[in-house]
Design an enzyme around this catalytic site. Sequence first.
Site, PDB file in Angstrom:
ATOM      1  N   ARG A  74      71.757  25.841 -17.395  1.00 51.64           N
ATOM      2  CA  ARG A  74      72.999  26.317 -16.957  1.00 51.64           C
ATOM      3  C   ARG A  74      72.707  26.742 -15.648  1.00 51.64           C
ATOM      4  O   ARG A  74      71.839  27.028 -14.572  1.00 51.64           O
ATOM      5  CB  ARG A  74      72.041  27.976 -17.635  1.00 51.64           C
ATOM      6  CG  ARG A  74      72.889  28.797 -16.939  1.00 51.64           C
ATOM      7  CD  ARG A  74      72.532  30.182 -17.290  1.00 51.64           C
ATOM      8  NE  ARG A  74      73.191  31.153 -17.340  1.00 51.64           N
ATOM      9  CZ  ARG A  74      72.423  32.612 -16.835  1.00 51.64           C
ATOM     10  NH1 ARG A  74      71.079  32.809 -16.797  1.00 51.64           N
ATOM     11  NH2 ARG A  74      73.433  33.116 -16.334  1.00 51.64           N
ATOM     12  N   HIS A 118      78.283  34.596 -10.986  1.00 53.96           N
ATOM     13  CA  HIS A 118      76.653  34.748 -10.804  1.00 53.96           C
ATOM     14  C   HIS A 118      76.394  35.723  -9.637  1.00 53.96           C
ATOM     15  O   HIS A 118      76.001  34.939  -8.546  1.00 53.96           O
ATOM     16  CB  HIS A 118      75.622  33.274 -10.881  1.00 53.96           C
ATOM     17  CG  HIS A 118      74.512  33.990 -11.469  1.00 53.96           C
ATOM     18  ND1 HIS A 118      73.646  33.771 -12.601  1.00 53.96           N
ATOM     19  CD2 HIS A 118      73.638  35.003 -10.146  1.00 53.96           C
ATOM     20  CE1 HIS A 118      72.723  34.090 -12.718  1.00 53.96           C
ATOM     21  NE2 HIS A 118      72.790  34.714 -11.935  1.00 53.96           N
ATOM     22  N   GLU A 163      74.971  39.401 -16.179  1.00 56.79           N
ATOM     23  CA  GLU A 163      74.098  40.256 -15.940  1.00 56.79           C
ATOM     24  C   GLU A 163      75.588  41.469 -14.854  1.00 56.79           C
ATOM     25  O   GLU A 163      74.789  42.103 -13.694  1.00 56.79           O
ATOM     26  CB  GLU A 163      73.880  40.701 -14.727  1.00 56.79           C
ATOM     27  CG  GLU A 163      72.015  39.415 -15.791  1.00 56.79           C
ATOM     28  CD  GLU A 163      70.916  39.969 -15.224  1.00 56.79           C
ATOM     29  OE1 GLU A 163      70.640  40.267 -14.054  1.00 56.79           O
ATOM     30  OE2 GLU A 163      69.791  39.308 -15.643  1.00 56.79           O
ATOM     31  N   ASN A 296      69.262  37.904 -20.634  1.00 56.52           N
ATOM     32  CA  ASN A 296      68.027  37.898 -19.924  1.00 56.52           C
ATOM     33  C   ASN A 296      67.029  38.733 -19.657  1.00 56.52           C
ATOM     34  O   ASN A 296      67.523  39.941 -19.741  1.00 56.52           O
ATOM     35  CB  ASN A 296      68.715  38.102 -18.345  1.00 56.52           C
ATOM     36  CG  ASN A 296      70.257  36.829 -18.262  1.00 56.52           C
ATOM     37  OD1 ASN A 296      70.003  36.065 -19.044  1.00 56.52           O
ATOM     38  ND2 ASN A 296      70.350  37.126 -17.001  1.00 56.52           N
ATOM     39  N   TYR A 298      63.067  39.557 -19.418  1.00 56.97           N
ATOM     40  CA  TYR A 298      61.696  39.664 -18.541  1.00 56.97           C
ATOM     41  C   TYR A 298      60.770  40.633 -18.733  1.00 56.97           C
ATOM     42  O   TYR A 298      59.933  40.264 -18.898  1.00 56.97           O
ATOM     43  CB  TYR A 298      61.981  39.820 -16.471  1.00 56.97           C
ATOM     44  CG  TYR A 298      62.983  38.338 -16.736  1.00 56.97           C
ATOM     45  CD1 TYR A 298      62.792  37.567 -15.554  1.00 56.97           C
ATOM     46  CD2 TYR A 298      64.479  38.577 -16.766  1.00 56.97           C
ATOM     47  CE1 TYR A 298      63.556  36.151 -15.487  1.00 56.97           C
ATOM     48  CE2 TYR A 298      65.029  37.684 -15.829  1.00 56.97           C
ATOM     49  CZ  TYR A 298      64.473  36.737 -15.234  1.00 56.97           C
ATOM     50  OH  TYR A 298      64.927  35.489 -15.275  1.00 56.97           O
ATOM     51  N   GLU A 353      67.972  33.472 -19.309  1.00 59.80           N
ATOM     52  CA  GLU A 353      66.862  33.741 -18.670  1.00 59.80           C
ATOM     53  C   GLU A 353      66.118  34.169 -18.958  1.00 59.80           C
ATOM     54  O   GLU A 353      66.467  35.167 -20.038  1.00 59.80           O
ATOM     55  CB  GLU A 353      67.749  34.321 -17.070  1.00 59.80           C
ATOM     56  CG  GLU A 353      68.709  34.046 -16.562  1.00 59.80           C
ATOM     57  CD  GLU A 353      68.962  34.762 -15.538  1.00 59.80           C
ATOM     58  OE1 GLU A 353      67.985  35.756 -14.744  1.00 59.80           O
ATOM     59  OE2 GLU A 353      69.985  34.655 -14.543  1.00 59.80           O
TER      60      GLU A 353
HETATM   61  C1  NOJ Z   1      68.445  37.974 -12.882  1.00 60.54           C
HETATM   62  C2  NOJ Z   1      69.542  36.628 -12.405  1.00 60.54           C
HETATM   63  O1  NOJ Z   1      70.789  36.641 -13.221  1.00 60.54           O
HETATM   64  C3  NOJ Z   1      68.784  36.200 -11.741  1.00 60.54           C
HETATM   65  O2  NOJ Z   1      69.799  35.925 -10.507  1.00 60.54           O
HETATM   66  C4  NOJ Z   1      67.419  36.669 -10.664  1.00 60.54           C
HETATM   67  O3  NOJ Z   1      67.317  35.287 -10.110  1.00 60.54           O
HETATM   68  C5  NOJ Z   1      66.554  36.553 -11.628  1.00 60.54           C
HETATM   69  N1  NOJ Z   1      66.840  37.872 -13.268  1.00 60.54           N
HETATM   70  C6  NOJ Z   1      64.731  37.161 -11.496  1.00 60.54           C
HETATM   71  O4  NOJ Z   1      65.433  38.503 -11.019  1.00 60.54           O
END
Ligand code: NOJ
Length: 448
Positions: A74, A118, A163, A296, A298, A353
Amino acid sequence: MSFRKDFVWGAATASYQIEGAYNEDGKGSSIWDEFTHIDGKILDKSTGDVACDHYHRYKEDVRLMHELGLKAYRFSIAWPRIFPDGIGSVNQKGIDFYNNLIDELLSYGIEPYITLYHWDLPYALYLKGGWLNDDIADYFERYTTVVAENFGDRVKNFITFNEPQVFIGCGCLEGSHAPGFQYGDKDLLRMCHNVLRAHGRAVRVLRQTVPDVKIGFTSAASPLVPLTENDVEAARGGFFSCGRGNFVFSQSFWHDPIAFGKYPEAILSTYGEDFPAVDEEDMKLISAPIDFIGLNIYTGAFVKADENGYAQRIPCYRGHPRTAIGWDVVPQSLYWGTKFFYDRYKLTIFITENGMSAHDCISLDGKVHDPNRIDYLNRYLLELKKSAEDGADIGGYFQWSLMDNFEWAKGYSERFGVIYVDYETQNRIIKDSGYWFKGIIEQNGENL
Ligand code: NOJ
């Protein structure tokens, strides 16, 4: 059952974070080029001028993807590489670069997933008002048309936006990202609506131009994780809540219009006259079917239900595991995030992500040992697998990131890659986690 047979295993990057060559071959300036050149905006005073020099080293990078056994990659297209002024004339050298990259990927059997936006908005369009300018939907449609016409014969997977919560929220609400201003709610609502209008136009163009296209929209999500079975509905309700003060960062504000053709009632009644007029034709395009939702994820937050059934956040205990950037390690966020999204929208989910930053370095043996990242990925993937086994339709998983890169306002101080990048020499080294990930891909996650 575990991961489906055609599960897509990949890694992700974004143009500004890796390409460099910021002013080469006719590329126009982006808001990030301008922002990083203002003193004091980026933690380590760095820029993406060179970044990972991927623009010149894409062949080596694709070979490394092959070495990792990736099935998909991607990446995003830099809009100002294609249209230096955002609109107007097309820069053929920009098209050539992505054509070469796509061909290189396909020669190794790696499936390209293109993100159209992006965050690197052409600076020329920012000067015209950026996302506040209603005409931006036309400009985005034109840009998408050129992308679809040039790459759509070989690329079938597109994500319109990455995002929106963050590029509007950090860029135009908090001001910590480009363009770096703080707007009020009325302007923010207009910008958000224009992002969705642009999304709708892009979907129309992609459907008309690219045979067998698959289209997604990627959200930044920090799911609420219920502490017990009794807290599930409170977590779900809180995760999809949307109102004054949190609409930009919410989930339902962005996804309800796409999936259901209307904004959440709470937001319309809260803002009344301040809400931009919503044209019916626009809403039809915004809600045209898409094929998948990108998430995404985390981290997440634990919650329990309070006496009224609302989600109450329970802070992590002191010393709870955190990544280098300071985000709590909450693997269950992958289970609940995908489950809640699938339950509500009934669309295939891709993790577009997931990954962690760590203080990686080259050891005396010349290798990069990152057992903490292996442990992180292992825990998160186990939760994703559980979600798939419990019935959520999970189409694939993209690790963030293929390689260490420019982490926006944090510059190069955070390393997210499964490939280490030495920014002095531009040498790449596959980290232990990269080899571990390769083993997981080979077994389709059966060995997790
Ligand atoms: C989300 C973003 O899409 C990406 O560009 C970023 O580096 C990562 N999270 C980590 O923060």
